[in-house]
Design an enzyme around this catalytic site. Sequence first.
Site, PDB file in Angstrom:
ATOM      1  N   HIS A 128       0.841  -1.201   0.000  1.00 26.38           N
ATOM      2  CA  HIS A 128       0.000   0.000   0.000  1.00 26.38           C
ATOM      3  C   HIS A 128       0.876   1.251   0.000  1.00 26.38           C
ATOM      4  CE1 HIS A 128      -4.118  -1.694   1.467  1.00 26.38           C
ATOM      5  NE2 HIS A 128      -3.561  -2.443   0.535  1.00 26.38           N
ATOM      6  N   TYR A 160      -8.690   5.473   8.052  1.00 28.61           N
ATOM      7  CA  TYR A 160      -8.833   5.784   9.472  1.00 28.61           C
ATOM      8  C   TYR A 160      -9.854   6.914   9.541  1.00 28.61           C
ATOM      9  CZ  TYR A 160      -4.398   3.294  10.378  1.00 28.61           C
ATOM     10  OH  TYR A 160      -3.398   2.348  10.484  1.00 28.61           O
ATOM     11  N   PRO A 203      -3.431   0.694  19.228  1.00 27.50           N
ATOM     12  CA  PRO A 203      -3.232   0.153  17.874  1.00 27.50           C
ATOM     13  C   PRO A 203      -3.324   1.171  16.751  1.00 27.50           C
ATOM     14  CG  PRO A 203      -5.381  -0.478  18.733  1.00 27.50           C
ATOM     15  CD  PRO A 203      -4.647   0.162  19.860  1.00 27.50           C
ATOM     16  N   LYS A 234       1.664   0.049  15.244  1.00 32.36           N
ATOM     17  CA  LYS A 234       3.073  -0.070  15.636  1.00 32.36           C
ATOM     18  C   LYS A 234       3.412  -1.293  16.491  1.00 32.36           C
ATOM     19  CE  LYS A 234       4.590   3.448  13.488  1.00 32.36           C
ATOM     20  NZ  LYS A 234       4.620   2.902  12.139  1.00 32.36           N
ATOM     21  N   TYR A 246       4.439   6.765  10.083  1.00 31.28           N
ATOM     22  CA  TYR A 246       3.561   5.636   9.743  1.00 31.28           C
ATOM     23  C   TYR A 246       4.343   4.526   9.040  1.00 31.28           C
ATOM     24  CZ  TYR A 246      -0.626   3.065   8.548  1.00 31.28           C
ATOM     25  OH  TYR A 246      -1.576   2.078   8.467  1.00 31.28           O
TER      26      TYR A 246
END
Length: 393
Positions: free
Chosen positions: A73, A201, A293, A297, A388
Site C-alpha cells: 500500500h 482511518y 493500535p 506499531k 507511519y
Amino acid sequence: MKRTQVVIVGAGPAGLLLGQLLHREGIDTLLLERRSAEYVAGRIRAGVLEPGTVNVLEHAGVATRLHAEGLVHEGVEIGFRGRRHRIDLKALTGKSVTVYGQTEVTRDLMEARAAAGMLSVYEAEDVALHDVGGNTPRVSFRHQGVVHEVACDFIAGCDGFHGISRRSIPAESLSVSERVYPFGWLGVLADTPPAWHELIYANSEQGFALASMRSPTRVRCYVQCDLTERVEQWSDERFWAEFRLRLGGEIGARVPDAPSIEKSIAPLRSFVAEPLRFGRLFLAGDAAHIVPPTGAKGLNLAVSDVFYLSEALRDSYREVPGERAERALDAYSTRALRRIWRAERFSWWMTRQLHRFPGDAFDSRLQHTELEYLFESRAAQVSMAENYVGLPL
Ligand code: FAD
Ligand code: DHB
C-alpha cells in the site's frame, strides 16, 4: 534438555522471530509457550508491516510468502467530516507499507522454526525464572505433568503484556510509564472483498472507525467502543450499521452485512517498562511496552526490539565475558527504547487525533485544528507519513 544458550519465553512474533534470528547466528534457543501451537497460530491481531519489518523478516529468511501474498500500500486515507484525505506515503517518504496479517507472519515463523529443528515446548505450564539477577539463570516449567529445569546464559522475556517475565523483575528496578484510554476497539474479521483500496482511518461524529483488510477477499474492520461493552452486545448487523455510518460516503454505502469470522474487543493503552535489561533477563515486545493500535506499531516494535536484541546477544558472544560483553548487552535497552518512545509518541498522537474523547470544547477544537493542519500542510503530512512507514531501525 538441561542447558541451552538462550531460553525464550513466549511464542508470539517477538519470541519466534528472535529464535530465528539467533539461529542464523548459530546461537541455540529453547522456546517455551503457555498456549497450544494451534491457539498461537489462530490469534487475530495486527496487519500492517513497515518496510523495516519486511527487511528484518527477509534477513531472517521468512519473507517468501510475504512477498507473494502481502499487499503493498502506497498510501492511507483519513476520513473527517464527510471527506477523505489521502496521505501519499510513497510520494512523501519514498516508502510503502505491506498489509500482511500477524497470523501469517506467525505461521511463517513457526514453520521455519520447525524446519530448522529448533526446540519448542507449547503448553508449557508454570514457567518460572530463577536467578535472573545472578550468574546461574535457569527456567523451570511443567509439561505433560513433568517438571523440567533448564540452565542458560540468557532469558528473553517475549511473553506479552500479561506474561511472567516483567513481573520477575523487582519493582524498584523498573520504571513504568502508562496511559489508559477511556475506550476500546471492537474488531471484526469477515470474508468479503474490501470496498476500499487503501486503509481508511475515520474520525466521525459517532467515534473512530478503521477500514482495513487482509487480502482481496477478506476485511478487518474496527470501531471505537465503550469499555463497558461486551462482544455479545454487538451482533454482526449492529456492527456493520455502525461501521457504515462512521465510514460514511459512497464507500460506507457499499459495505455489506458480511458474517463475522472473528469478533473481539481490545482496550487501548500506552505503557513502557524500562530499562529492558535486568541481569541476564531481557524484555522484548509487548512484555515491555504497549501502544494503542491506532498507529499500527505494536507488531513492528516487537520486530525491531528482537532485531536489536539478536545483535546485542551476538556481539556479547563474540567477546570474552567481561566489560565489553556487558556493554554489548546494555546497548540493547538504549537502542530499543529510543525507537519505542518514538512509536509511543506517534501512536498516542494518532489516537488523540482520531477518536472521540470525553473532553471539553477546547480539546475538540484542537483536534479539528490539528487535522485541518495535517490536510493542508505538506510538512505535517511528511511527519505523519515518515512515522507511519516507520522510522529507520
Ligand atoms: P504476544 O503476541 O502477546 O506474544 C506473547 C506470547 O507469550 C503469547 O503467545 C503468550 O501466550 C505467551 N505467554 C504469555 N505468558 C506466558 C507464560 N507465562 N509462559 C509462556 N508463554 C507465555 N497491534 C496492531 O498493530 N494492530 C492491531 O490490530 C492489534 N490488535 C491486537 C489485539 C490484541 C487482543 C492484542 C493483545 C494485541 C494487538 N496488537 C495489535 C498488538 C500486537 O499484536 C502486539 O504488539 C504483538 O503481538 C506483540 O508481539 P509479542 O510477541 O511481543 O507478544
Ligand atoms: C490493522 C490494525 C491496526 O491497528 C492498524 O492501525 C491498521 C490495520 C489491521 O488489523 O489490519
